[in-house]
Write an enzyme that holds these catalytic residues in place. Structure first.
Site, PDB file in Angstrom:
ATOM      1  N   SER A 199      41.104  46.407  39.343  1.00 49.54           N
ATOM      2  CA  SER A 199      40.041  45.605  39.923  1.00 49.54           C
ATOM      3  C   SER A 199      40.534  44.193  40.175  1.00 49.54           C
ATOM      4  CB  SER A 199      38.841  45.544  38.967  1.00 49.54           C
ATOM      5  OG  SER A 199      37.877  44.601  39.398  1.00 49.54           O
ATOM      6  N   TYR A 213      34.349  43.749  30.585  1.00 50.50           N
ATOM      7  CA  TYR A 213      34.759  44.602  31.704  1.00 50.50           C
ATOM      8  C   TYR A 213      36.041  44.075  32.337  1.00 50.50           C
ATOM      9  CZ  TYR A 213      35.013  46.522  36.395  1.00 50.50           C
ATOM     10  OH  TYR A 213      35.467  47.108  37.551  1.00 50.50           O
TER      11      TYR A 213
END
Length: 229
Positions: free
Chosen positions: A136, A148
């Site tokens: 990501s 996250y």
């Protein structure tokens, strides 16, 4: 030449788009997820000659090991594996985050990925195949208190570590690191975000690279705004 590809998180979003792109390029896919019904619907769309569904909870090593054996029994070889299963945060930051969510995120985004890679490696060494991990943009920036984001920093580093381990065996490792993608990952539509099909095209490009070439890390971001996935 057609390749046999395993895609975890294969029942929605990026996983489905990458499966569609791979099949369009002439490859076969094994779609892996917990929802058998969703997988069966996707296989029906892609064609049973092009795809199979394997129900599996990636957080359970025994189920992953059995999954790889099923894929091998069906296809005979495994040429690429996409560790794509992932989970997002239910709240922002660490202080206001949920402990159970932390546990599940780390279990799915990190532990399960290491298990996928461990069981994939023996097959990929035989075929001099490819191992692709979903990272990501959040693994390239420091997002305030984000657990996250930390799980995606892990993926970015782990992909590099894996590459060092496997390059001598002819196995290529790539981390795909997208910005925000408009998928069921989010509760609301994201009109300025990337589309799953954008990641599918990137995945197909990586899979179709000649053996003498590899992409270590592929960042793909939307052109509008400074979004983080």
């Amino acid at each position: 030449m057609a390749k046999n590809i395993v895609i975890t998180g294969g029942s929605s979003g990026i996983g489905v788009a990458c499966a569609e792109a791979a099949v369009a390029s002439g490859h076969r896919v094994a779609l892996v997820a917990r929802s058998q019904d969703k997988l069966d619907q996707i296989v029906a769309k892609l064609g049973e000659e092009n795809a199979i569904a394997v129900q599996c909870d990636v957080t359970k090593p025994a189920e992953q090991e059995a999954m790889f054996e099923k894929v091998l029994a069906h296809f005979g070889t495994i040429d690429a594996v996409f560790a794509n299963a992932g989970l997002g945060a239910s709240a922002t930051g660490t202080e206001h985050g949920d402990v159970d969510n932390f546990h599940e995120m780390i279990l799915v985004n990190n532990f399960a990925v290491t298990v996928t890679c461990k069981f994939a490696i023996p097959h990929l060494r035989k075929t001099k195949g490819q191992l692709v991990l979903i990272g990501s943009q959040a693994g390239h920036v420091a997002l305030s208190g984000s657990v996250y984001s930390a799980t995606k920093w892990f993926i970015r580093g782990y992909a590099k570590n894996l590459s060092n381990e496997l390059i001598e065996h002819g196995v290529r490792v790539t981390s795909i690191d997208p910005g925000m993608v408009d998928t069921p990952f989010f509760d609301e539509p994201k009109p300025t975000a990337l589309r799953p099909e954008d990641i599918g095209k990137a995945f197909a490009y990586i899979i179709d690279l000649p053996e003498h070439a590899r992409i270590a890390e592929l960042e793909i971001y939307p052109t509008v705004g400074a979004h983080h996935s």
